[in-house]
Design a protein around this motif. Structure first.
Motif, mmCIF file in Angstrom:
data_model
loop_
_atom_site.group_PDB
_atom_site.id
_atom_site.type_symbol
_atom_site.label_atom_id
_atom_site.label_comp_id
_atom_site.label_asym_id
_atom_site.label_seq_id
_atom_site.Cartn_x
_atom_site.Cartn_y
_atom_site.Cartn_z
ATOM 1 N N THR A 247 1.032 -1.334 -0.212
ATOM 2 C CA THR A 247 0.364 0.068 0.493
ATOM 3 C C THR A 247 1.074 1.296 -0.046
ATOM 4 O OG1 THR A 247 -1.675 -1.273 1.229
ATOM 5 C CG2 THR A 247 -1.542 1.404 1.002
ATOM 6 N N VAL A 248 0.405 1.690 -1.269
ATOM 7 C CA VAL A 248 1.452 3.558 -1.041
ATOM 8 C C VAL A 248 0.309 4.620 -1.715
ATOM 9 C CG1 VAL A 248 2.745 4.566 -2.638
ATOM 10 C CG2 VAL A 248 3.656 1.870 -1.931
ATOM 11 N N LYS A 249 0.645 5.316 -0.258
ATOM 12 C CA LYS A 249 -0.103 7.009 -1.050
ATOM 13 C C LYS A 249 0.352 7.828 -1.340
ATOM 14 C CE LYS A 249 -4.137 10.138 0.802
ATOM 15 N NZ LYS A 249 -4.562 10.088 2.187
ATOM 16 N N PHE A 250 0.684 8.580 -2.393
ATOM 17 C CA PHE A 250 1.764 9.485 -2.470
ATOM 18 C C PHE A 250 0.727 10.900 -1.975
ATOM 19 C CE2 PHE A 250 2.961 6.573 -5.893
ATOM 20 C CZ PHE A 250 4.099 6.342 -5.111
ATOM 21 N N ASP A 251 1.501 11.979 -1.561
ATOM 22 C CA ASP A 251 1.158 12.803 -0.801
ATOM 23 C C ASP A 251 1.448 14.186 -2.300
ATOM 24 O OD1 ASP A 251 -0.135 14.721 0.341
ATOM 25 O OD2 ASP A 251 1.829 15.614 1.175
ATOM 26 N N VAL A 252 0.078 13.652 -3.143
ATOM 27 C CA VAL A 252 0.015 15.107 -3.999
ATOM 28 C C VAL A 252 -1.625 14.503 -4.173
ATOM 29 C CG1 VAL A 252 -0.168 14.379 -6.712
ATOM 30 C CG2 VAL A 252 1.998 12.955 -5.224
ATOM 31 N N GLU A 253 -2.130 15.672 -4.818
ATOM 32 C CA GLU A 253 -3.321 15.834 -4.256
ATOM 33 C C GLU A 253 -3.626 16.963 -5.542
ATOM 34 O OE1 GLU A 253 -4.046 15.215 0.142
ATOM 35 O OE2 GLU A 253 -4.110 17.650 -0.398
ATOM 36 N N ALA A 254 -5.023 16.765 -6.111
ATOM 37 C CA ALA A 254 -5.905 17.938 -6.993
ATOM 38 C C ALA A 254 -6.462 18.124 -6.958
ATOM 39 C CB ALA A 254 -5.118 17.115 -8.538
ATOM 40 N N TRP A 255 -7.656 19.084 -6.355
ATOM 41 C CA TRP A 255 -8.391 19.754 -6.513
ATOM 42 C C TRP A 255 -9.078 20.739 -7.508
ATOM 43 C CZ3 TRP A 255 -9.601 17.386 -2.714
ATOM 44 C CH2 TRP A 255 -8.312 16.703 -1.365
ATOM 45 N N THR A 256 -10.283 20.482 -7.656
ATOM 46 C CA THR A 256 -11.321 22.290 -8.626
ATOM 47 C C THR A 256 -12.533 22.154 -8.307
ATOM 48 O OG1 THR A 256 -10.568 21.053 -11.147
ATOM 49 C CG2 THR A 256 -12.877 21.910 -9.961
ATOM 50 N N LEU A 257 -12.406 23.241 -7.219
ATOM 51 C CA LEU A 257 -13.216 24.219 -6.394
ATOM 52 C C LEU A 257 -13.815 24.684 -7.133
ATOM 53 C CD1 LEU A 257 -11.334 26.086 -3.516
ATOM 54 C CD2 LEU A 257 -11.367 23.845 -3.469
ATOM 55 N N GLU A 258 -15.121 24.739 -7.064
ATOM 56 C CA GLU A 258 -16.692 25.130 -7.352
ATOM 57 C C GLU A 258 -17.031 26.369 -6.934
ATOM 58 O OE1 GLU A 258 -17.114 24.329 -10.967
ATOM 59 O OE2 GLU A 258 -16.582 23.294 -11.429
ATOM 60 N N LEU A 259 -17.054 27.412 -7.268
ATOM 61 C CA LEU A 259 -17.987 28.405 -6.001
ATOM 62 C C LEU A 259 -18.408 29.602 -7.328
ATOM 63 C CD1 LEU A 259 -13.627 29.523 -4.675
ATOM 64 C CD2 LEU A 259 -15.708 28.105 -3.896
ATOM 65 N N GLY A 260 -19.224 29.692 -7.036
ATOM 66 C CA GLY A 260 -20.180 30.299 -7.366
ATOM 67 C C GLY A 260 -21.249 30.223 -8.439
ATOM 68 N N ARG A 261 -21.254 31.183 -9.695
ATOM 69 C CA ARG A 261 -21.535 31.480 -10.731
ATOM 70 C C ARG A 261 -20.366 32.403 -11.563
ATOM 71 N NH1 ARG A 261 -26.274 33.234 -7.487
ATOM 72 N NH2 ARG A 261 -26.301 35.472 -7.804
ATOM 73 N N GLY A 262 -20.726 31.671 -12.674
ATOM 74 C CA GLY A 262 -19.942 32.922 -14.151
ATOM 75 C C GLY A 262 -20.688 33.555 -13.983
ATOM 76 N N MET A 263 -19.581 34.490 -13.995
ATOM 77 C CA MET A 263 -19.918 36.516 -14.458
ATOM 78 C C MET A 263 -20.111 37.321 -13.874
ATOM 79 S SD MET A 263 -21.661 35.819 -18.344
ATOM 80 C CE MET A 263 -23.405 35.456 -18.061
ATOM 81 N N GLU A 264 -19.538 36.504 -12.664
ATOM 82 C CA GLU A 264 -19.987 37.098 -10.742
ATOM 83 C C GLU A 264 -18.755 36.874 -10.256
ATOM 84 O OE1 GLU A 264 -23.671 37.792 -8.803
ATOM 85 O OE2 GLU A 264 -24.590 36.540 -10.733
ATOM 86 N N MET A 265 -18.216 37.792 -9.313
ATOM 87 C CA MET A 265 -17.879 37.519 -7.745
ATOM 88 C C MET A 265 -18.467 37.270 -6.792
ATOM 89 S SD MET A 265 -14.130 38.984 -9.182
ATOM 90 C CE MET A 265 -12.622 38.867 -9.950
ATOM 91 N N ILE A 266 -19.221 36.496 -6.690
ATOM 92 C CA ILE A 266 -20.132 36.303 -5.752
ATOM 93 C C ILE A 266 -19.252 36.888 -4.288
ATOM 94 C CG2 ILE A 266 -21.728 35.658 -4.009
ATOM 95 C CD1 ILE A 266 -22.616 34.135 -6.854
ATOM 96 N N PRO A 267 -19.311 37.484 -2.874
ATOM 97 C CA PRO A 267 -18.748 37.835 -2.044
ATOM 98 C C PRO A 267 -18.519 36.637 -0.828
ATOM 99 C CG PRO A 267 -20.055 39.402 -2.309
ATOM 100 C CD PRO A 267 -20.061 38.444 -3.185
ATOM 101 N N ASP A 268 -19.671 36.462 -1.322
ATOM 102 C CA ASP A 268 -19.808 34.990 -0.149
ATOM 103 C C ASP A 268 -19.093 33.544 -0.502
ATOM 104 O OD1 ASP A 268 -20.633 33.129 2.317
ATOM 105 O OD2 ASP A 268 -21.545 31.419 0.457
ATOM 106 N N SER A 269 -18.832 33.432 -2.200
ATOM 107 C CA SER A 269 -17.759 32.176 -2.642
ATOM 108 C C SER A 269 -16.819 32.691 -2.791
ATOM 109 C CB SER A 269 -18.753 32.535 -4.364
ATOM 110 O OG SER A 269 -20.136 32.176 -4.118
ATOM 111 N N VAL A 270 -15.716 33.944 -2.713
ATOM 112 C CA VAL A 270 -14.713 34.422 -2.880
ATOM 113 C C VAL A 270 -14.539 34.603 -0.964
ATOM 114 C CG1 VAL A 270 -13.367 36.455 -3.187
ATOM 115 C CG2 VAL A 270 -15.350 36.343 -4.074
ATOM 116 N N THR A 271 -15.582 34.887 0.192
ATOM 117 C CA THR A 271 -14.821 34.714 0.534
ATOM 118 C C THR A 271 -14.428 32.841 1.334
ATOM 119 O OG1 THR A 271 -15.863 36.414 1.516
ATOM 120 C CG2 THR A 271 -15.300 35.122 3.921
ATOM 121 N N LYS A 272 -15.301 32.274 0.943
ATOM 122 C CA LYS A 272 -15.075 31.051 1.170
ATOM 123 C C LYS A 272 -14.062 30.047 0.744
ATOM 124 C CE LYS A 272 -19.888 29.996 2.567
ATOM 125 N NZ LYS A 272 -21.162 29.026 2.531
#
Length: 383
Positions: A247-272
């Motif tokens: 059993t080998v687990k590498f300390d390599v990680e990849a993430w896609t964060l999905e924050l809010g909706r397109g064309m907007e910088m929603i303050p709550d999404s930015v803060t989170k």
């Protein structure tokens, strides 16, 4: 702490103007992990640029002894997509010239070596050759193998006959991120979405560090997306070792964060987004043990985990206007009405309404931004 700022020419336009990338590299006094964070790969999904700007401000205020390793930040990573317009609306999800999704174009080490007709044998042979090595040595040797294979693309990119732009573009982004330990790609819903993340198997505990309400396990993927292409070889190598009884687990990680909706910088999404990334850096040891984050939980966040295969997307059975629909984030039960379409048929009849019902229990995590739909167009997603 001042960043190293690198401006990288990307593409010359017909007008003679040159589009560029700009990378902000914060390097700590002590060596450690490399974190790569980018945003705006899809043109309308701009919220990540605000997240990165606030992270730059945060890192700027640190002493270099507070940072263990390095953090590379690339806002507006796709200027072609970001600048794309149709009237007032940003799109930029697709390269219109090549008709390709900007996040389905990336180089996959596994697929590349499959051209040699022995992908599984190559990976398994590598695992056998490393069976008695420690995880750190294996990681270094495998990264060297990936880099060596990636370097063979250089001649093609620089060839006299040239390459399609998407190949040059992906080469630039992946050359910056290939050697990262942790990769974060910040997106938004094309429509109206909640704040959540995509993650890969055996990384649930780290997913909690982002302090979001739920995450979706990518149990189905083909390796063409940015995060997938990055981590897929490492997951495959872990499987090879498992076949060999280790059993080998590498300390390599990849993430896609999905924050809010397109064309907007929603303050709550930015803060989170900012809060989650800062906590992730702290929990992964990229911020020093002595450095304290204010007002952050001491324990892991409680998250709800789902798998991509559990997602049910609903498409309009007829054309018309959505006259009613359950709200984003609503819990629904199978058999419950989730939306209604006002249908203007062209059959000499009065307008009718078509009711659509949930086929599973779950909650609504994504809804279309347009309430005028043609038959077969996306309306909402339930997970």
């Amino acid at each position: 702490m001042l960043p190293i700022i690198s401006t990288i020419p990307l593409r010359q336009m017909a007008s003679g103007d040159i589009l560029s990338l700009q990378v902000y590299k914060f390097i700590g006094a002590t060596s450690g992990k490399k974190v790569y964070i980018q945003s705006n790969l899809h043109g309308a999904e701009i919220v990540g640029n605000a997240v990165i700007q606030r992270l730059i401000e945060f890192l700027w205020m640190l002493d270099n002894t507070d940072l263990i390793g390095e953090v590379w930040l690339l806002p507006v990573c796709n200027p072609m997509g970001t600048n794309q317009r149709s009237h007032h609306f940003s799109d930029g999800r697709y390269c219109t010239y090549e008709a390709k999704d900007w996040n389905r174009i990336f180089w996959d080490y596994e697929k590349d070596i499959s051209k040699d007709n022995d992908r599984e044998n190559q990976l398994l042979a590598f695992a056998k050759s490393q069976i008695n090595c420690n995880v750190g040595e294996i990681k270094k040797n495998f990264l060297d193998a990936i880099k060596q294979r990636f370097s063979t693309l250089t001649d093609k990119i620089n060839s006299a006959n040239g390459v399609p732009y998407t190949e040059k573009f992906r080469y630039k982004l992946q050359s910056l991120s290939l050697d990262a330990d942790y990769l974060i790609d910040i997106h938004s819903s094309t429509n109206q979405g909640l704040n959540y993340l995509y993650y890969f198997r055996d990384r649930q505990e780290s997913a909690k560090y982002f302090l979001l309400d739920f995450g979706i396990l990518l149990d189905e993927y083909d390796g063409d997306a940015f995060d997938e292409a990055f981590i897929k070889p490492w997951l495959a190598l872990e499987e090879c070792f498992l076949q060999l009884g280790r059993t080998v687990k590498f300390d390599v990680e990849a993430w896609t964060l999905e924050l809010g909706r397109g064309m907007e910088m929603i303050p709550d999404s930015v803060t989170k987004g900012v809060r989650g990334v800062k906590n992730y850096l702290k929990q992964k040891g990229v911020l020093s043990e002595d450095f304290k984050l204010d007002e952050f939980p001491q324990k892991n966040n409680q998250m709800s985990f789902k798998t991509r295969s559990q997602v049910i997307k609903y498409y309009a059975p007829v054309g018309g206007m959505i006259s009613s629909r359950v709200a984003l984030g609503t819990e629904v039960q199978a058999g419950e009405q989730v939306y209604q379409i006002l249908n203007f048929n062209k059959q000499g009849k009065l307008p009718t309404t078509v009711d659509v019902f949930a086929i599973i229990n779950g909650f609504v995590y994504d809804v279309s931004i347009n309430q005028s739909v043609n038959e077969g167009e996306f309306v909402l997603g339930i997970i």
